[in-house]
Every structure is written in structure tokens, then in C-alpha cells.
Design an enzyme around this catalytic site. Structure first.
Site, PDB file in Angstrom:
ATOM      1  N   CYS A 151      25.460  -7.378  21.997  1.00  0.00           N
ATOM      2  CA  CYS A 151      25.384  -8.008  20.490  1.00  0.00           C
ATOM      3  C   CYS A 151      26.781  -8.084  19.902  1.00  0.00           C
ATOM      4  O   CYS A 151      27.560  -6.961  20.065  1.00  0.00           O
ATOM      5  CB  CYS A 151      24.328  -7.202  19.505  1.00  0.00           C
ATOM      6  SG  CYS A 151      22.647  -7.158  20.059  1.00  0.00           S
TER       7      CYS A 151
ATOM      8  N   ARG B 121      29.278 -10.463  24.801  1.00  0.00           N
ATOM      9  CA  ARG B 121      28.518  -9.648  24.306  1.00  0.00           C
ATOM     10  C   ARG B 121      27.043  -9.792  24.605  1.00  0.00           C
ATOM     11  O   ARG B 121      26.227  -8.697  24.468  1.00  0.00           O
ATOM     12  CB  ARG B 121      28.979  -8.838  23.053  1.00  0.00           C
ATOM     13  CG  ARG B 121      30.538  -8.519  22.961  1.00  0.00           C
ATOM     14  CD  ARG B 121      30.775  -8.111  21.512  1.00  0.00           C
ATOM     15  NE  ARG B 121      29.942  -6.769  21.375  1.00  0.00           N
ATOM     16  CZ  ARG B 121      30.389  -5.559  21.749  1.00  0.00           C
ATOM     17  NH1 ARG B 121      31.510  -5.427  22.213  1.00  0.00           N
ATOM     18  NH2 ARG B 121      29.533  -4.411  21.367  1.00  0.00           N
TER      19      ARG B 121
ATOM     20  N   TRP C 143      21.993  -9.762  22.126  1.00  0.00           N
ATOM     21  CA  TRP C 143      21.360  -9.330  23.555  1.00  0.00           C
ATOM     22  C   TRP C 143      20.365  -8.429  23.414  1.00  0.00           C
ATOM     23  O   TRP C 143      20.520  -7.563  22.888  1.00  0.00           O
ATOM     24  CB  TRP C 143      22.549  -8.685  24.184  1.00  0.00           C
ATOM     25  CG  TRP C 143      22.305  -8.324  25.616  1.00  0.00           C
ATOM     26  CD1 TRP C 143      22.395  -8.945  26.650  1.00  0.00           C
ATOM     27  CD2 TRP C 143      21.577  -7.164  26.108  1.00  0.00           C
ATOM     28  NE1 TRP C 143      22.236  -8.479  27.882  1.00  0.00           N
ATOM     29  CE2 TRP C 143      21.462  -7.329  27.654  1.00  0.00           C
ATOM     30  CE3 TRP C 143      20.966  -5.883  25.489  1.00  0.00           C
ATOM     31  CZ2 TRP C 143      20.996  -6.278  28.523  1.00  0.00           C
ATOM     32  CZ3 TRP C 143      20.489  -4.874  26.605  1.00  0.00           C
ATOM     33  CH2 TRP C 143      20.513  -5.208  27.857  1.00  0.00           C
TER      34      TRP C 143
ATOM     35  N   ASN D  66      24.000  -4.376  15.903  1.00  0.00           N
ATOM     36  CA  ASN D  66      24.358  -4.197  17.216  1.00  0.00           C
ATOM     37  C   ASN D  66      23.782  -2.704  17.584  1.00  0.00           C
ATOM     38  O   ASN D  66      24.486  -1.696  16.973  1.00  0.00           O
ATOM     39  CB  ASN D  66      25.846  -4.403  17.255  1.00  0.00           C
ATOM     40  CG  ASN D  66      26.342  -3.910  18.960  1.00  0.00           C
ATOM     41  OD1 ASN D  66      25.467  -3.867  19.782  1.00  0.00           O
ATOM     42  ND2 ASN D  66      27.508  -3.641  18.948  1.00  0.00           N
ATOM     43  N   GLY D  67      22.921  -2.411  18.250  1.00  0.00           N
ATOM     44  CA  GLY D  67      22.606  -0.923  18.797  1.00  0.00           C
ATOM     45  C   GLY D  67      21.309  -0.770  18.860  1.00  0.00           C
ATOM     46  O   GLY D  67      20.407  -1.748  18.987  1.00  0.00           O
TER      47      GLY D  67
ATOM     48  N   GLU E 201      31.008  -3.379  45.441  1.00  0.00           N
ATOM     49  CA  GLU E 201      31.493  -4.368  44.505  1.00  0.00           C
ATOM     50  C   GLU E 201      31.371  -5.698  44.786  1.00  0.00           C
ATOM     51  O   GLU E 201      31.122  -6.653  44.032  1.00  0.00           O
ATOM     52  CB  GLU E 201      32.937  -4.123  44.200  1.00  0.00           C
ATOM     53  CG  GLU E 201      33.744  -4.813  43.197  1.00  0.00           C
ATOM     54  CD  GLU E 201      33.051  -4.706  41.690  1.00  0.00           C
ATOM     55  OE1 GLU E 201      32.101  -3.956  41.590  1.00  0.00           O
ATOM     56  OE2 GLU E 201      33.469  -5.624  40.829  1.00  0.00           O
TER      57      GLU E 201
ATOM     58  N   LYS F   7      28.963  -8.437  42.418  1.00  0.00           N
ATOM     59  CA  LYS F   7      29.514  -9.599  41.963  1.00  0.00           C
ATOM     60  C   LYS F   7      28.517 -10.786  42.226  1.00  0.00           C
ATOM     61  O   LYS F   7      28.025 -11.382  41.447  1.00  0.00           O
ATOM     62  CB  LYS F   7      30.801  -9.945  42.815  1.00  0.00           C
ATOM     63  CG  LYS F   7      31.916  -9.236  42.140  1.00  0.00           C
ATOM     64  CD  LYS F   7      32.630  -9.547  40.926  1.00  0.00           C
ATOM     65  CE  LYS F   7      31.797  -8.765  39.934  1.00  0.00           C
ATOM     66  NZ  LYS F   7      32.087  -7.397  39.328  1.00  0.00           N
TER      67      LYS F   7
ATOM     68  N   GLU G  31      25.375 -10.348  40.322  1.00  0.00           N
ATOM     69  CA  GLU G  31      25.449 -10.550  38.842  1.00  0.00           C
ATOM     70  C   GLU G  31      25.377 -12.064  38.721  1.00  0.00           C
ATOM     71  O   GLU G  31      24.803 -12.466  37.631  1.00  0.00           O
ATOM     72  CB  GLU G  31      26.851 -10.371  38.607  1.00  0.00           C
ATOM     73  CG  GLU G  31      26.704  -8.558  38.280  1.00  0.00           C
ATOM     74  CD  GLU G  31      28.161  -8.118  37.873  1.00  0.00           C
ATOM     75  OE1 GLU G  31      28.186  -7.320  36.880  1.00  0.00           O
ATOM     76  OE2 GLU G  31      29.163  -8.507  38.496  1.00  0.00           O
TER      77      GLU G  31
ATOM     78  N   HIS H 191      20.710   2.747  60.125  1.00  0.00           N
ATOM     79  CA  HIS H 191      19.433   3.711  59.661  1.00  0.00           C
ATOM     80  C   HIS H 191      18.673   3.032  58.652  1.00  0.00           C
ATOM     81  O   HIS H 191      18.373   3.594  57.686  1.00  0.00           O
ATOM     82  CB  HIS H 191      20.106   5.187  59.043  1.00  0.00           C
ATOM     83  CG  HIS H 191      21.133   5.635  60.089  1.00  0.00           C
ATOM     84  ND1 HIS H 191      20.621   6.359  60.944  1.00  0.00           N
ATOM     85  CD2 HIS H 191      22.304   5.600  60.026  1.00  0.00           C
ATOM     86  CE1 HIS H 191      21.433   7.067  61.620  1.00  0.00           C
ATOM     87  NE2 HIS H 191      22.447   6.716  61.193  1.00  0.00           N
TER      88      HIS H 191
ATOM     89  N   LYS I 181      28.649  -8.247  28.677  1.00  0.00           N
ATOM     90  CA  LYS I 181      29.770  -7.581  29.209  1.00  0.00           C
ATOM     91  C   LYS I 181      30.096  -6.319  28.803  1.00  0.00           C
ATOM     92  O   LYS I 181      30.554  -5.524  29.555  1.00  0.00           O
ATOM     93  CB  LYS I 181      31.119  -8.624  28.672  1.00  0.00           C
ATOM     94  CG  LYS I 181      32.222  -8.269  29.024  1.00  0.00           C
ATOM     95  CD  LYS I 181      32.814  -8.874  30.002  1.00  0.00           C
ATOM     96  CE  LYS I 181      34.211  -8.296  30.814  1.00  0.00           C
ATOM     97  NZ  LYS I 181      34.086  -8.163  32.301  1.00  0.00           N
TER      98      LYS I 181
HETATM   99  C1  G6P Z   1      28.254  -4.199  32.283  1.00  0.00           C
HETATM  100  C2  G6P Z   1      29.367  -5.148  32.667  1.00  0.00           C
HETATM  101  C3  G6P Z   1      29.960  -4.755  33.964  1.00  0.00           C
HETATM  102  C4  G6P Z   1      30.654  -3.556  33.927  1.00  0.00           C
HETATM  103  C5  G6P Z   1      29.942  -2.438  33.162  1.00  0.00           C
HETATM  104  C6  G6P Z   1      30.672  -1.171  32.806  1.00  0.00           C
HETATM  105  O1  G6P Z   1      27.367  -3.875  33.087  1.00  0.00           O
HETATM  106  O2  G6P Z   1      28.419  -6.408  32.822  1.00  0.00           O
HETATM  107  O3  G6P Z   1      30.775  -5.872  34.474  1.00  0.00           O
HETATM  108  O4  G6P Z   1      31.443  -3.052  35.036  1.00  0.00           O
HETATM  109  O5  G6P Z   1      29.124  -2.951  32.119  1.00  0.00           O
HETATM  110  O6  G6P Z   1      31.378  -1.490  31.803  1.00  0.00           O
HETATM  111  P1  G6P Z   1      32.698  -0.940  31.258  1.00  0.00           P
HETATM  112  O7  G6P Z   1      33.541  -1.860  30.120  1.00  0.00           O
HETATM  113  O8  G6P Z   1      32.458   0.450  30.718  1.00  0.00           O
HETATM  114  O9  G6P Z   1      33.828  -1.046  32.564  1.00  0.00           O
END
Ligand code: G6P
Length: 614
Positions: free
Chosen positions: A2, A27, A75, A101-102, A487, A491, A494, A510, A609
Site C-alpha cells: 500500500c 507498493r 495491496w 497502510n498496514g 535467486e 526471479k 515472481e 535426493h 515491492k
Molecule cells: C518483497 C519483494 C522482494 C524482496 C523482499 C524483501 O517480497 O518483492 O523483491 O526481496 O520483499 O524486501 P527487502 O526490501 O527487505 O529487501
């Protein structure tokens, strides 16, 4: 999670609010809305499901006059994304509008009490409960809005950044925060409010970060006032933030993610600048120098992080254990905070967060500090909550990251971790001079190395077309590149919504090997390191079972080329920095597959994000 924005001043509020919402859309982007008060004191609220562009469309031709307003991009937490659940929420009488927001954790109890007092609700949100609670207190106690907000917040359990305006008062926004980000921008005869200073940087460079349990009284006719929830005046600390607007725009790229991938050679220059002497290769981090003894005496280091930052921390574990010989643990912040962890005075907790606002990471920091443990932050967003809550730290300085899938923050985090390991290792004498210089020199060459890596982009774009059909992917790597595999898989899932798993290459036998067939591609990281031969054998095992292999390997690697279906060649640098090199083609692979699948790369479904709720 949010985005909230507010304005009061001498300009028309709505264009500023809409622009702010666009900047905050990273956000959350499932619904959006705006509330404005015109000169006559009338309150107008417009909100709808969808993105900020849908809201823009919706408000065309509507009554948007007013030089005060609040706006929100959502969000969803409580209640599905629809028009009714979109913010702003109005109190039952329609007198008060609120954005939030929260999460209000005790909203059920509060809601039941309000229902008993005759209130009805139009949405499923916890936020509507809060606005009605404020109204209920204002009516029953016959107090001004500010006092009603203060009393209401004292009853609330949870996280919030809120902004409230009331019909008949075209001068004042009341805002408050607990565990969710909020900043007030101070202009000339005008004030701005936002979840993120970057979203309002074109209007002012002067910001006041509202702290937890504080209420900001933003009045066009008065200096900014900040109160605590206990009704005491709080200190106002104006900070300057230097950012350029171009850092917030796509700059000709079709997506922020692609721009951010391509920015990496430059962002690493910014990350390293002033920290490694190019002549002597000496590494200096002020956050380490200032707390030298802490680092020298550390018996254990615990990383706390989420998502991509957690993956970077796994690489940090390898770097610190091998270079500093200090035992390291890597924890999901969300697990750590509820585990009653054993923390000692000679532990160091390192919190890693791009946004510096992730609720779980912030809570882990607070827990560690309460236990008396020294906390070091590795953040990107300057002045963010985690950066402010830690004892010391090192910014990664890669500039605002807007694409939801983290790219340049990951390479920046690993770069800072490598510098941190070298700085500590050198002080402790656990790293040989030769290795110290080798790694420092390789760090200095990283920008040009990444320029080189990025040349594979057209090849990866072609390759990606072949794999849009896949429903599952497996990513394999070992040692330093096991986290890179995690990672890479993250990616892909996501932004393309293809299921992908990262696995340590040898561990594949395994279990996951049962999944291998011609339908499931394997991305195998097989760059030269001390387990190279073993990874090469794992590739053979997949091949023997009919799997299709995309290998990331060194140039001229004939052995892997023979067994892989496709190879992505990368330049080879010192082993501990290879995750930075290898992550770039994996970012590009995820990006192009998502683009060919027609996905919204910068705003993938369900994600946000900055995750400021648990
Ligand atoms: C969300 C984002 C990720 C990020 C994670 C941690 O899930 O979509 O891309 O890695 O939060 O965020 P931070 O800002 O704490 O690195």
C-alpha cells in the site's frame, strides 16, 4: 505494501496525488483512490478497483477541486480488491476520510464494539473499522479530530501509516505511523506526505521521518507539529535527501526491471565508491571502522532478511565464514522474530533489506536490539526504518529500485557483503594479503565485468522464446552459486508465474531428479570452482534422463558445452564474486521469458515491492 500520499498547500492537489500514486505503485496496485476537500469544505472521494491508470480514467470529468487531499494505492490484506475495499474509507457519517497502510490486528474486536453502537460497514477492511472508531470517539467525547485519532490509535494493535482529513477543514491532514513507513516533505508554504520520500522528491528535498507512535499535524497555516501518542511534543528532525528524478523514470527502457538490470555496472560503481582505494585496494567501511572492536570480538554473525535479501545473505554467510572465520547463521526474519532466538552480547545481527521497511526484518532488528545485540544494517533506501533502527550499517547505494523483482539490489548487497568480509577479515588477520588484494581488485573490476556479461542479453532473449512453454524449471548450483540458483528460480517465478525451484546441484539426486523429463528445463550453474567437476557430472545425470539443460558456464568450456542443450557464457572472476556475475544472465532469462509470456514484469500479480505487513 500500500502506498499513501497526501498534499496540503497552494497548488491543486489531485495531479500531485496521482503522480505520487504512480510513483508508489510498486507498493501495491490492486485498487486506488483519492479524497479531496474543496474550498467550500466539501469532501469528495473517488476510488476504484485496478491500477492508478484506472483511477485516472475513472476521475476524468469529476469534481477534483481542492488544494488538500489524500490518496492510496492498495495491496489487499483484508478483503478482496474491489471498489468497496479500495481506500480512502469514509466514516459512516461521511465526515472523515482515511487512508491506511498496514494491518489492524484487533480490528474484529473493535468492529464488534462499533456494531453494537450502531455502526454498519460497507467494506471488509480493517481500515474502515479505524475510521469509524475515530468518528465514534470524536462524537462521544466531543473532541477535535486530532484527539479522536490519538485516542483511537491507543486502542489499536498492529501496524499502520494513516492519513485522515475531515469535511469542513480544508487546511489539515492528520497522519500517524506505527511500523509502516511515513515521511512528511516540507515545501514552501506546502506539505507533502508519502510512504516513500522518493515519490515526492521533485517537490522538496527536506523530509521529516515520522517515528513509531507519533502523530503529525500537517496544517497549511502552521509549522509542522509532531506529537507522541501520549500527547507530548516530539522532536522534529528535518533531513535532506539527494535523489534525481531520472532515477525514478524508465529512461527509455520498456520496463524498470530491464533498466535496473542494465544499470548494474554503474550502480556497483556507486556501491564501491570511496570504499575501496583503487591504488592500494584497501577496503574501508565506516560502519566497521566505527565499531571495530565489536567486529573483532564477534563470536557469531546472524543475518536476518526476507526474499532476495535472504538469498544475498546466504552468499554473505559463505563470504564471512571463509574470509573472517566467524560462524554465520542466516535466518528468515519472519521465523527469527517468533522463535525466541538465543542472542548473546558478542553476537552481531546483520539486517539486510533493499527497502529498509520490510515488517519482519524490522521486527527482527527490534528484537535483537532489545536483547542488547549489536545490529548492523545493509539497506538501500536511505533514511528507511531499518537503516534508522540499526546501530550501524552500510548502504548499498544502488539508487531507487522500482521493478518489483529485485535485481540491482541483490548485486549491491553481495558487493557490500564482500567488502564487509574483507574489511573484517583484514582487521582480524584471517585473510591472506594476496587473497584480500585479489578480491578487492576483482570488486573494482566488477563494473566492467558486468558490462561484458550484459552482452549476452540478445542471446538470452532468443533462448527465452524457446522456454515460454515450460511449466516448471529447476535451477542448480553449488557453493557460492547455490544461493544464486535460489535467486534465479525466485526471479522466474515472481515475474513469469512459472514454478521454479533452486537446489544444490548434488542434492538433486535426493528427490528432484524424479521430476526430470524433456518438459522440465534445468538451469545449471557450472562456472569454474572447486566443485565444477561434480556439477558437470550432475549435468550428465540430467542429460541421461532426457532433461534439457541451459548451462551457465565459462567461455570455452567444452566439457559442459558437450552435454548442455544451450550454454550462456560468462566471464570468470574470483570464485566468491561469481554470484554477482551469474545472477545477471539469470535476471535476463526471467525477464525475457516473462515478457514473451505477456506478463506485467514490473507489477507481477499478488506481489509488492515493499512488504510492510507480516
Ligand atoms: C518483497 C519483494 C522482494 C524482496 C523482499 C524483501 O517480497 O518483492 O523483491 O526481496 O520483499 O524486501 P527487502 O526490501 O527487505 O529487501
Amino acid at each position: 505494501m500500500c502506498g499513501i500520499v497526501g498534499y496540503v498547500g497552494w497548488r491543486e492537489a489531485s495531479p500531485i496525488l496521482i503522480k505520487g500514486l504512480h510513483r508508489l505503485e510498486y507498493r501495491g496496485y490492486d485498487s486506488a483512490g483519492v479524497a479531496l476537500i474543496n474550498e467550500k469544505g466539501e469532501l469528495n472521494v473517488f476510488k476504484c478497483k485496478g491500477k492508478v491508470s484506472d483511477l485516472e480514467h475513472f476521475i476524468q470529468g469529476k469534481e477534483l477541486a481542492g488544494s488538500i487531499g489524500i490518496a492510496h494505492t492498495r495491496w489487499a490484506t483484508h478483503g478482496e480488491p474491489n471498489d468497496a475495499n479500495a481506500h480512502p474509507h469514509c466514516s459512516e457519517s461521511g465526515e472523515i476520510a482515511l487512508i491506511h497502510n498496514g494491518i489492524i490486528e484487533n480490528y474484529r474486536v473493535l468492529k464488534e464494539a462499533l456494531i453494537e453502537n450502531g455502526y454498519t460497514f460497507r467494506s471488509n477492511t480493517d481500515s474502515e473499522v479505524l475510521v469509524n472508531l475515530i468518528e465514534y470517539i470524536r462524537t462521544t467525547n466531543r473532541c477535535p479530530l486530532l484527539e479522536a485519532v490519538r485516542q483511537a490509535l491507543r486502542q489499536v494493535v498492529g501496524a499502520y501509516a494513516i492519513a485522515v482529513i475531515e469535511r469542513g477543514n480544508p487546511n489539515r491532514i492528520i497522519a500517524a505511523r506505527q511500523s509502516s513507513p511515513m515521511v512528511v516533505g516540507i515545501g514552501d508554504g506546502e506539505y507533502f506526505l508519502s510512504s516513500d520520500a522518493a515519490s515526492i522528491i521533485e517537490y522538496t528535498r527536506d523530509f521529516v521521518y515520522v517515528n513509531d507512535a507519533e502523530i503529525a499535524v500537517i496544517d497549511r497555516n502552521a509549522p509542522l507539529k509532531v506529537l507522541t501518542l501520549d500527547n507530548h511534543d516530539a522532536r522534529i528532525d528535518i533531513r535532506k535527501l539527494e535523489l534525481s528524478i531520472s532515477q525514478l523514470e524508465k529512461g527509455g527502457y520498456p520496463h524498470f526491471m530491464l533498466k535496473e538490470i542494465y544499470e548494474q555496472p554503474r550502480t556497483l560503481v556507486d556501491c564501491i565508491r570511496g570504499r575501496i582505494n583503487p591504488e592500494t585496494c584497501e577496503v574501508k567501511l565506516s560502519g566497521v571502522i566505527d565499531h571495530r572492536d565489536r567486529f573483532l570480538q564477534a563470536r557469531r554473525i546472524i543475518f536476518v532478511a526476507c526474499g532476495t535479501s535472504w538469498h544475498a545473505s546466504l552468499i554473505g554467510e559463505h563470504l564471512i565464514e571463509s574470509i573472517c572465520r566467524i560462524p554465520v547463521e542466516v535466518e528468515y526474519a519472519s521465523e527469527f522474530r517468533y522463535r525466541n532466538p538465543i542472542l548473546r552480547e558478542d553476537d552481531i545481527v546483520i539486517a539486510v533489506s533493499q527497502s529498509g521497511e520490510t515488517a519482519d526484518t524490522l521486527a527482527a532488528v527490534e528484537l535483537a536490539r532489545k536483547a542488547g545485540t549489536f545490529v548492523f544494517g545493509i539497506c538501500n533506501a536511505v533514511g528507511s526504518s531499518i537503516a534508522r533502527a540499526t546501530d550501524s550499517g552500510a548502504y548499498i547505494h544502488v539508487g531507487p529500485e522500482i521493478g518489483v523483482a529485485s535485481t540491482k539490489a541483490f548485486t549491491g548487497q553481495v558487493t557490500v557483503m564482500a567488502m564487509l568480509a574483507l574489511a573484517i577479515g583484514h582487521e582480524k588477520g584471517t585473510v591472506s594479503e594476496a587473497y584480500y588484494h585479489e578480491v578487492a581488485a576483482a570488486l573494482l573490476r566488477l563494473p566492467e565485468t558486468l558490462e561484458e556479461v550484459l552482452k549476452v542479453a540478445p542471446q538470452i532473449a532468443d533462448l527465452s522464446k524457446i522456454f515460454t512453454y515450460a511449466r516448471n524449471f529447476i535451477y542448480l548450483g553449488r557453493g557460492y552459486n547455490y544461493p544464486t540458483a535460489l535467486e534465479g528460480a525466485l526471479k522466474l517465478k515472481e515475474i513469469s508465474y512459472i514454478h521454479a525451484e533452486g537446489y544444490p546441484a548434488a542434492e538433486m539426486k535426493h528427490g528432484p531428479i524424479a521430476l526430470i523429463d524433456a518438459e522440465m528445463p534445468t538451469v545449471a550453474i557450472a562456472t569454474p570452482d572447486h566443485t565444477y567437476e561434480k556439477t558437470a557430472s550432475n549435468i550428465e545425470e540430467i542429460k541421461a534422463r532426457g532433461g534439457r539443460i541451459i548451462a551457465v558456464c565459462a567461455r570455452d568450456d567444452e566439457q559442459v558445452r558437450r552435454s548442455a542443450d544451450y550454454v550462456i557464457e560468462v566471464p570468470v572472476i574470483t570464485e566468491c564474486l561469481m554470484p554477482i556475475v551469474v545472477s545477471v544472465p539469470l535476471q535476463l532469462l526471467a525477464y525475457y521469458i516473462a515478457v514473451y509470456k505477456g506478463r506485467n514484469v514490473d507489477q507481477p500479480r499478488n506481489l509488492a515491492k515493499s512488504v510492510t505487513v507480516e
